[in-house]
Design an enzyme around this catalytic site. Structure first.
Site: not given
Ligand SMILES: NC(=O)c1ccc[n+]([C@@H]2O[C@H](COP(=O)([O-])OP(=O)(O)OC[C@H]3O[C@@H](n4cnc5c(N)ncnc54)[C@H](O)[C@@H]3O)[C@@H](O)[C@H]2O)c1
Length: 433
Positions: A257, A208, A250, A327, A204, A260
């Site tokens: 931004g 990235n 490319l 973000r 992962k 991730c």
């Molecule tokens: N956003 C993307 O496109 C993407 C893509 C690949 C990987 N990721 C990874 O996936 C993970 C999540 O990213 P995201 O963008 O969905 O984050 P996000 O901030 O949109 O969502 C995270 C959620 O987790 C909840 N949360 C926090 N503590 C909790 C708990 N104890 N129990 C249940 N829920 C809880 C928060 O309230 C929030 O709603 C990160 O590690 C990110 O790096 C994100």
């Protein structure tokens, strides 16, 4: 591989958790998504989706009978064969990934008596799985399996990416846990990469880093194009047709931004540094990206002189089209820099309301943003911008300067309409009018 429906608990109702939960429900599994934000869970229970992700609302509605939302841990865990962790892992002050939400979930797990598999979807540093394994063992949960199943979806196309992945990566300590996580994906076409947990975690981060490297690479090529008279759009086309290189990522622009890339690059940099390795290339990738966001300010100054009291229209705020995610959006750096130069900043975005952008005036349309402006900057390549009547917009501007930060518009008609147009890595075009 078993194809029978499973019970899945998903912790985290954010971009990844909601897409994961909805897609597993769509495959026929029974899913409970748990979050800690009461308003978010209440909205989901009413059928409202708190984030903008194309196709997600329909998917959630279509699978309502197999997909529920709760604040309650026992309700989420009840009968679950898989406990997916999809909570945020934002950067700490030091740049390391903040795993506190991950640890909270692990500690919240009840003393499960039956076998289930905890599956890490969140992006975490290499070594996290091993630490989680130890923590589970310390709690007497040796019978609970652990697997890493990182997510590669991109915001804006996440549902499609999940259901039609380039690959599904499954790293596990025990083969049977990896087998069951792979089987959970039955119905999704795509190669399954089976490996150890540390390698899955690194896949992962490395994927990235590779994509970010391509972005910073083409942005540096763009900057050299500007200095030497080449056109990066043609250059990218010419190198992207090489099968060894390929055309993706490319596109020269204002830099990457989002939620991730910036945080994952920092986390990998710190992971390397904490292990005693100076990751030179990644450091350069990050630095190039930081500088790239600021180059637009220099371009504006070249055309307008001092930016003090100049009115600059930023078109697009989200870090990329088809998302409301702000973000680490380049617009934040750009708006901040312009305000610091004394410019008045007006912005438009079709999804982001921008109300919390301090000091930035928000306009209801690209046309409204441009009225009286000294320059327009295209920050996000929203498709709506391709349909704007730029000649009519130019009539309402104070000065017709347009910086196309995403190289999305054909500069020739703009130039014919009297604009001075500058893209990224392309020659500046002076207005004919
Ligand atoms: N956003 C993307 O496109 C993407 C893509 C690949 C990987 N990721 C990874 O996936 C993970 C999540 O990213 P995201 O963008 O969905 O984050 P996000 O901030 O949109 O969502 C995270 C959620 O987790 C909840 N949360 C926090 N503590 C909790 C708990 N104890 N129990 C249940 N829920 C809880 C928060 O309230 C929030 O709603 C990160 O590690 C990110 O790096 C994100």
């Amino acid at each position: 591989m078993s194809t029978s429906p499973s019970r899945v608990a998903v912790f985290g109702a954010g971009y990844v958790g909601l897409v994961t939960g909805a897609c597993f429900a769509d495959l026929g599994h029974s899913v409970v998504v748990r979050d800690v934000i009461p308003d978010r869970v209440a909205a989901l229970q009413r059928g409202e989706v708190p984030i903008y992700e194309p196709g997600l609302e329909e998917l959630i509605a279509r699978n309502a009978e197999r997909l529920t939302f709760t604040l309650d841990v026992p309700e989420a865990i009840d009968g679950a064969e898989f406990v997916y962790i999809a909570v945020g892992t934002p950067p700490t002050y030091s740049g390391d990934a903040d795993l506190s939400a991950v640890w909270t979930v692990i500690d919240e797990l009840p003393a499960l008596e039956r076998h289930c598999v905890v599956v890490m979807k969140s992006t975490v540093p290499v070594g996290t799985g091993l630490r989680v394994r130890h923590r589970l063992d310390e709690r007497g949960l040796t019978h609970v399996g652990y697997a890493s199943n990182p997510e590669f979806t991109a915001e804006g196309t996440a549902v499609k990416d999940f259901l039609h992945p380039d690959r599904i990566v499954v790293g596990a300590f025990r083969d049977e846990d990896g087998d069951s996580v792979a089987a959970l994906h039955a119905g999704i076409e795509g190669p399954v990469v089976r490996c150890d947990v540390a390698s899955a975690e690194m896949i992962k981060l490395a994927a990235n880093a590779a994509l970010m490297t391509r972005i910073s690479f083409i942005n540096e090529i763009a900057n050299v194009c500007e200095a030497t008279g080449a056109d990066v759009v043609r250059v990218a086309e010419g190198i992207g047709l090489d099968r060894r290189i390929g055309p993706s990522f490319l596109r020269a622009g204002l830099g990457y931004g989002g939620s991730c890339f910036p945080k994952d690059s920092l986390a990998l940099k710190q992971l390397a540094a904490n292990s005693g390795y100076h990751f030179q290339l990644l450091n350069a990738v990050i630095e190039v990206n930081e500088l790239q966001k600021r180059r637009v300010v220099g371009k504006l100054s070249n055309h307008l002189g001092s930016l003090r009291h100049k009115r600059i229209a930023l078109l697009g705020l989200a870090f990329k089209p088809d998302t409301d995610d702000m973000r680490e959006a380049p617009s934040l750096v750009l708006a901040g820099r312009l305000l610091a130069e004394g410019a008045a900043v007006v912005a438009w975005d079709p999804i982001v309301d921008g109300g919390d952008l301090h000091g930035v005036e928000i306009a209801a349309s690209p046309e409204a943003a441009a009225v009286g402006a000294d320059a327009i900057v295209i920050v996000t390549e929203w498709p709506e911008l391709a349909d704007v009547d730029w000649a009519a917009v130019g009539e309402t501007m104070r000065t017709r300067v347009l910086i196309d930060g995403r190289n999305m518009l054909d500069p020739e008609p703009l130039r014919a309409a009297g604009y001075t147009v500058e893209g990224i890595g392309r020659a500046a075009h002076d207005g004919a009018g």
